[in-house]
Design a protein around this motif. Sequence first.
Motif, short mmCIF file in Angstrom:
data_model
loop_
_atom_site.label_atom_id
_atom_site.label_comp_id
_atom_site.label_asym_id
_atom_site.label_seq_id
_atom_site.Cartn_x
_atom_site.Cartn_y
_atom_site.Cartn_z
N THR A 149 -5.65 -32.53 -39.59
CA THR A 149 -5.12 -30.90 -39.83
C THR A 149 -6.28 -30.53 -40.73
OG1 THR A 149 -2.34 -31.68 -40.03
CG2 THR A 149 -3.45 -29.40 -41.25
N GLU A 150 -6.32 -31.66 -42.01
CA GLU A 150 -7.59 -31.47 -42.77
C GLU A 150 -8.71 -31.02 -42.10
OE1 GLU A 150 -7.66 -33.40 -46.26
OE2 GLU A 150 -5.84 -32.68 -46.61
N PHE A 151 -9.28 -31.57 -41.31
CA PHE A 151 -10.15 -31.42 -40.53
C PHE A 151 -9.76 -30.47 -39.25
CE2 PHE A 151 -11.55 -32.79 -35.79
CZ PHE A 151 -13.82 -32.65 -36.30
N LEU B 87 4.24 -30.44 -38.22
CA LEU B 87 5.14 -29.66 -39.77
C LEU B 87 5.18 -30.50 -41.12
CD1 LEU B 87 7.66 -28.48 -37.04
CD2 LEU B 87 5.66 -27.41 -38.23
N ASP B 88 5.31 -31.09 -41.18
CA ASP B 88 4.83 -31.82 -42.93
C ASP B 88 3.70 -32.01 -43.54
OD1 ASP B 88 7.32 -33.65 -42.42
OD2 ASP B 88 6.44 -34.87 -41.20
N TYR B 89 2.89 -31.24 -42.86
CA TYR B 89 1.50 -31.04 -43.13
C TYR B 89 0.70 -29.79 -43.31
CZ TYR B 89 2.33 -35.96 -44.59
OH TYR B 89 2.40 -37.73 -44.28
N ALA B 90 1.77 -29.02 -42.12
CA ALA B 90 0.75 -27.91 -42.11
C ALA B 90 1.03 -26.44 -42.96
CB ALA B 90 0.90 -27.09 -39.90
N ARG B 91 -0.32 -25.31 -42.79
CA ARG B 91 0.56 -24.72 -43.78
C ARG B 91 1.53 -23.60 -42.42
NH1 ARG B 91 -5.36 -23.33 -45.83
NH2 ARG B 91 -5.19 -25.80 -47.49
#
Length: 408
Positions: free
Chosen positions: A210-212, A240-244
């Motif tokens: 997600t960060e990449f 969805l646990d990590y996304a903005r």
Amino acid sequence: MLLSHDDRDPVRPSAMLETFPIVKNTYRDYFKVTGENKAAELLRYGKSKPGCISLAQGEGTLPTPEFICRAVNKALEDGKTFYSFGAGHPDLRQEISTYYARIYGVSVPTNRITVTSSGTNAVHLALMSILEDGDEVVAVTPIWKNLIGITELAGGSIKEFSMEEKDGAWTLNLEDLFAVCSAKTKAIMIVTPNNPTGWTMTGADIEKLTEFARLRGIWVIADEVYGRCTHKCARAASFLDYAREDDRLFVINSFSKTWAMTGWRLGWLVMPADAEGKIRDLILYENMGAPTFTQCGAIEALRHGEDFLEFQKKLWAENLDLLLQRLPRLKGVSMSVPPAAFYAFFHVDGCEDSYAMTREMIDEVGLSLCPGAAFGKGLKSYLRLCFAVSPEILTAALDRFEEFLSRR
Ligand SMILES: Cc1ncc(COP(=O)(O)O)c(C=O)c1O
């Protein structure tokens, strides 16, 4: 300038073009990587043979539970037979949002949720909304073949990135995945839990990816259709646990597998809020939205479907045990234990062409499986078996498979 029929000059290609534009995007143009759908042809072939056991398709043998069907009967009796809302009935969108809060502990507002006419349709809508002709999509393989076909249909150009099977597990090398992404990469497509391997991405890897993607402005198309079909836990980790909210992320989901609703053609898409209008317009041009009355059944599935899911999970777990007792004992057969989904994806030593082997198996012993080569490059020695069936059918299928191998 348009030429009249009489003054056409066949030796002037530009004039010809004006008069008769070359039709691009024919069937053949689309499916450069997918090619002909040989796996689907074999599936039909197996089904056409009387007495053949078909474990080639990704669906179970249990019918949709009665309480879900009852809601649809009622909806029909109540006259819910009119056009629905393009992006889905507000009650169902709300129910999906509630489901995410209850089961996943994440907040997904209804304006980020669209009901779709299947998970397959959700992938197509997502890709149609972002791809320009020729845009590169990196697909993590093995992958459900149709996702490659859908990408090509939406104008994308597929670059496959293969996971590796080593020491009894499928592994994704994230650094290598990042390295194959170029300035041309518009999206990364990933299926977790995976069809066909059952491999499931860890939360830590989802976070890194997600960060990449955020840093590079790359879209992520995350197919989480098997997110609840997990063998040891309540659910798989989700993007969805990590996304903005504003991440370039589409999450695909479906009613098909979790609640035995394959024939309903109902799914949903989680999208960034600013994609809502575009997706809704695309739906209006594609099919005007999911059927009205089936959405009433979907609400029931989300509200009251946990017991049925538990029942299915028990069946899958028993069948997986059965498979693990029998398959590894067969000479030349090896398989990583799938933590999720309901497929055995196994390697058969000496198999040079899984399409040919599939056909031979149908003809010789009346068993239809799915050829591994359909799931990406380098998989010609694999076969996929769907074990969402009764233990009796599975046992009969394994007997036939054993018989087939003993003849080699
Ligand atoms: C990874 C994956 N996504 C999507 C689908 C299709 O889901 P639906 O029946 O909702 O179109 C499948 C079906 O096998 C699948 O394996």
